[in-house]
Design a protein around this motif. Structure first.
Motif, short mmCIF file in Angstrom:
data_model
loop_
_atom_site.label_atom_id
_atom_site.label_comp_id
_atom_site.label_asym_id
_atom_site.label_seq_id
_atom_site.Cartn_x
_atom_site.Cartn_y
_atom_site.Cartn_z
N LEU A 104 0.97 -1.44 0.17
CA LEU A 104 0.07 0.73 -0.04
C LEU A 104 1.15 1.18 -0.02
N ARG A 105 1.70 1.08 0.68
CA ARG A 105 2.76 2.25 1.00
C ARG A 105 3.09 2.81 -0.36
N HIS A 106 4.35 1.35 -0.95
CA HIS A 106 4.61 1.26 -2.38
C HIS A 106 3.67 2.12 -3.64
N THR A 107 2.74 2.04 -3.28
CA THR A 107 1.14 2.11 -4.12
C THR A 107 1.20 4.01 -4.38
N MET A 108 1.27 3.96 -2.82
CA MET A 108 0.34 5.25 -2.35
C MET A 108 1.70 6.33 -2.67
N ILE A 109 2.68 5.88 -2.90
CA ILE A 109 4.00 7.32 -3.14
C ILE A 109 4.44 7.23 -4.56
N LEU A 113 3.78 10.26 -6.40
CA LEU A 113 4.80 11.19 -7.10
C LEU A 113 4.44 11.37 -8.94
N ALA A 114 4.00 9.65 -9.19
CA ALA A 114 2.90 10.70 -9.90
C ALA A 114 1.99 11.78 -9.96
N ARG A 118 -0.78 17.80 -8.09
CA ARG A 118 -2.30 17.81 -8.30
C ARG A 118 -2.12 17.21 -6.55
N ALA A 119 -0.95 15.90 -5.80
CA ALA A 119 -1.15 15.72 -4.85
C ALA A 119 -1.53 16.59 -3.90
N THR A 120 -1.47 17.93 -3.93
CA THR A 120 -1.25 19.00 -2.65
C THR A 120 -2.09 19.92 -2.53
N LEU A 324 -5.83 7.46 -3.93
CA LEU A 324 -5.28 6.11 -5.56
C LEU A 324 -6.30 7.02 -6.64
N THR A 325 -6.90 7.40 -5.80
CA THR A 325 -8.43 8.03 -6.99
C THR A 325 -8.35 8.91 -7.72
#
Length: 593
Positions: A104-109, A113-114, A118-120, A324-325
């Motif tokens: 989960l953490r690897h997928t989230m990171i 980054l991708a 937009r993440a922030t 993730l969405t």
């Protein structure tokens, strides 16, 4: 209103299903550990159900002076099996949860980054850290919790079957109280899920406030507002405390309800067992077995605890799923042909925070030219620079490099073709050489040093004890030195386009002049886009694009635009008083007046 409410409910249901699917994916990464946990949990549950029957048989063999060795050995074997299953199950749960959490953490990171900026835009940095650390850990426990929670109800079913086999009326007495227990557990699960979800969100808000405070700690200390910031960070604490107490109250309430109902149920079953024993329908051993099955079947604490843990896992899964969405930037598979680096903005429109920044913007940056982007604060200069290198996608329109839309290119092609330097560069790497060579495949020492010299960074680097091998954490850097490292990183990047987003704002005039000579000299083969706040920077560019309220007000050489008082007003805050202007600014003013 009804339609909107229905749509919101449908979205909420979809989010819950998506989060549950995410938990299932995380559980699969436990692989053999999840399988081992399931096997040990099933064997442990079977042994737990079998133990009262074996105890009853042992007692009967002793009462009737029969050989009891077989039954005693059976009891010991079951106890050993229980201990073994508990030990292996704990190991399997830990390893499986660790594997699920790591995935989960690897997928989230990877996704964060991708997402880039937009993440922030939707989530604060502190909230993202909270979701990555706390929520992912809760969600990673899902496999173990689901296995244990599912099997926690099996002892009740097994006890009911065993009581029926001992004496049917015992089962009837036992069944009378089960519906009440089921209703209480269902109510507890619903209330706990809501409380824990709100608790996790409150934790995220506290983490966000703390990260903001840490990011501005120097300003806070300089303003002597530590107490005020402490209050702001801890403002959410009373709500967090209330939610935590609410969870404990829910657990206390169900424990109290269980403490009231379970003894009554035990009394009812044991009363029937007493009458059955006196009538000769059951033996003494069966009486003891019935007592143990009632205690086993009405074990209220474990299902309640596991339902609370399941609620935390699902709440954590929803918080991870929300990140993730968020749609990440998609890349194509096209490659760039050889080309000089002509960049074209075609019908660019962008809305940020419900405000129109660009609306149908069109612009061509000739290959090998330098374009200065000028405008008042908030006119979209940095946004245009971000769109130019596809750090940000417009809502409408395309950016085309040498005839190929950036949206059709693969990630590597874009990053190889376009280099960036920022006003506040993020310095990433173990050493200063790593910082300059970031993104390059095994850069040579000569390339690193050449880029540092071009950015006027070599002088302060060579004064350090270990030079370019100095660890970043042990290199005290001023704002200007950090900018020069950022410029060196951009200069080392041998792309066809170079974008400088106010990357010289912290440099002194002499250093800026030297950087400008590099941009117009050895880097003149690249297409350069320079976000400019100084007249001297704009004066050295081939062309200036003047942005005003998100639109292009004018394009042309700086000397031509300087005749317009409104254009000159863009530089007023940064122009020194008469008689004290820098040489570069004075030359620019003289040549363009």
């Amino acid at each position: 209103m009804v339609t909107q409410s229905t749509a919101d409910q449908a979205t909420a249901v979809s989010d819950v299903r998506g989060a549950d699917h995410l938990l299932l994916q995380a559980s699969r990464h436990g692989r053999v550990w999840t399988l081992l946990l399931a096997v040990t949990a099933v064997l442990g549950t079977v042994a737990e159900i079998a133990l009262p029957a074996l105890l009853g048989r042992t007692v009967d063999s002793l009462v009737f002076a029969q050989s009891s060795l077989v039954w005693v050995i059976g009891c010991v074997a079951v106890v050993v099996l229980l201990v073994l299953c508990d030990t292996l199950g704990g190991l399997a749960a830990g390893r499986g949860s660790a594997a699920g959490t790591a995935w989960l953490r690897h997928t989230m990171i990877q996704h964060m980054l991708a997402l880039g900026d937009r993440a922030t835009q939707r989530f604060s940095r502190g909230d993202l850290v909270s979701r990555l650390v706390s929520s992912a850990a809760e969600a990673g426990n899902a496999a173990a919790v689901v296995v244990w929670a599912t099997l926690s109800f099996v002892p009740s079913i097994g006890s009911l079957v065993a009581l029926w086999l001992i004496y049917p009326w015992l089962a009837v007495a036992f069944v009378t109280g089960l519906p009440i227990l089921v209703v209480l557990l269902r109510s507890f699960a619903r209330d706990t899920t809501d409380l824990i979800t709100r608790y996790q969100r409150s934790q995220g808000r506290i983490a966000a406030a703390l990260m903001d405070a840490l990011g501005g700690i120097r300003t806070i200390r300089a303003a002597a507002t530590l107490d005020r910031e402490q209050g702001r960070v801890l403002r959410e604490l009373p709500a967090l405390s209330e939610l935590g107490h609410g969870t404990w109250r829910a657990q206390t309430r169900i424990s109290a309800q269980g403490a009231l109902i379970v003894p009554l149920l035990e009394v009812a079953v044991l009363s029937v067992a007493g009458f059955a024993l006196s009538a000769g329908h059951i033996s003494h051993g069966e009486m003891i077995a019935a007592w143990r099955y009632v205690a086993l079947g009405t074990g209220f604490g474990m299902p309640a605890m596991l339902l609370a843990r399941l609620a935390r896992a699902r709440g954590g899964g929803r918080r991870v799923h929300e990140v993730l969405t968020e749609p990440a930037m998609r890349y194509g598979t096209a490659s760039l042909p050889a080309g000089p680096g002509e960049l074209e903005f075609r019908n660019i429109s962008l809305v940020v925070a419900q405000e129109q920044v660009f609306d149908g913007l069109n612009l061509v940056v000739p290959a090998g030219s330098s374009l200065a982007v000028v405008g008042r604060s908030g006119t979209g200069k940095s946004l245009l620079a971000a769109i130019a290198g596809r750090l940000l996608d417009p809502d409408v329109g395309d950016v085309v490099l040498d005839g190929v839309p950036l949206s059709t290119l693969n990630r590597k092609e874009i990053r190889d073709a376009i280099g960036y330097a920022f006003e506040r560069p993020a310095l990433v790497g173990e050493t200063l050489a790593d910082v300059i060579g970031l993104g390059l495949h095994q850069p040579s020492a000569d390339l690193i040093e050449q880029a540092a010299r071009a950015a006027q960074a070599d002088a302060f680097i060579e004064r350090l004890p270990q030079g370019y091998r100095t660890r970043l954490q042990k290199a005290p850097l001023s704002g200007g030195e950090a900018q020069r490292l950022g410029l060196a990183r951009a200069f080392a990047h041998n792309g066809r386009v170079l974008i400088l987003d106010d990357a010289t704002s912290s440099l002194d005039t002499a250093t800026e002049l030297q950087i400008s000579s590099i941009l117009t000299g050895q880097l003149s083969d690249r297409t350069r886009i320079i976000v400019a706040h100084r007249a001297s920077t704009a004066a050295l560019a081939n062309l200036v694009v003047w942005l005003d309220e998100g639109r292009i007000r004018a394009i042309g050489p700086h000397r031509d635009l300087w005749r317009n008082p409104a254009y000159r007003a863009n530089f007023t805050p940064g122009v020194p008083p008469a008689g004290s202007a820098s040489p570069v600014d004075r030359i620019a003013a003289e040549e363009t007046s």
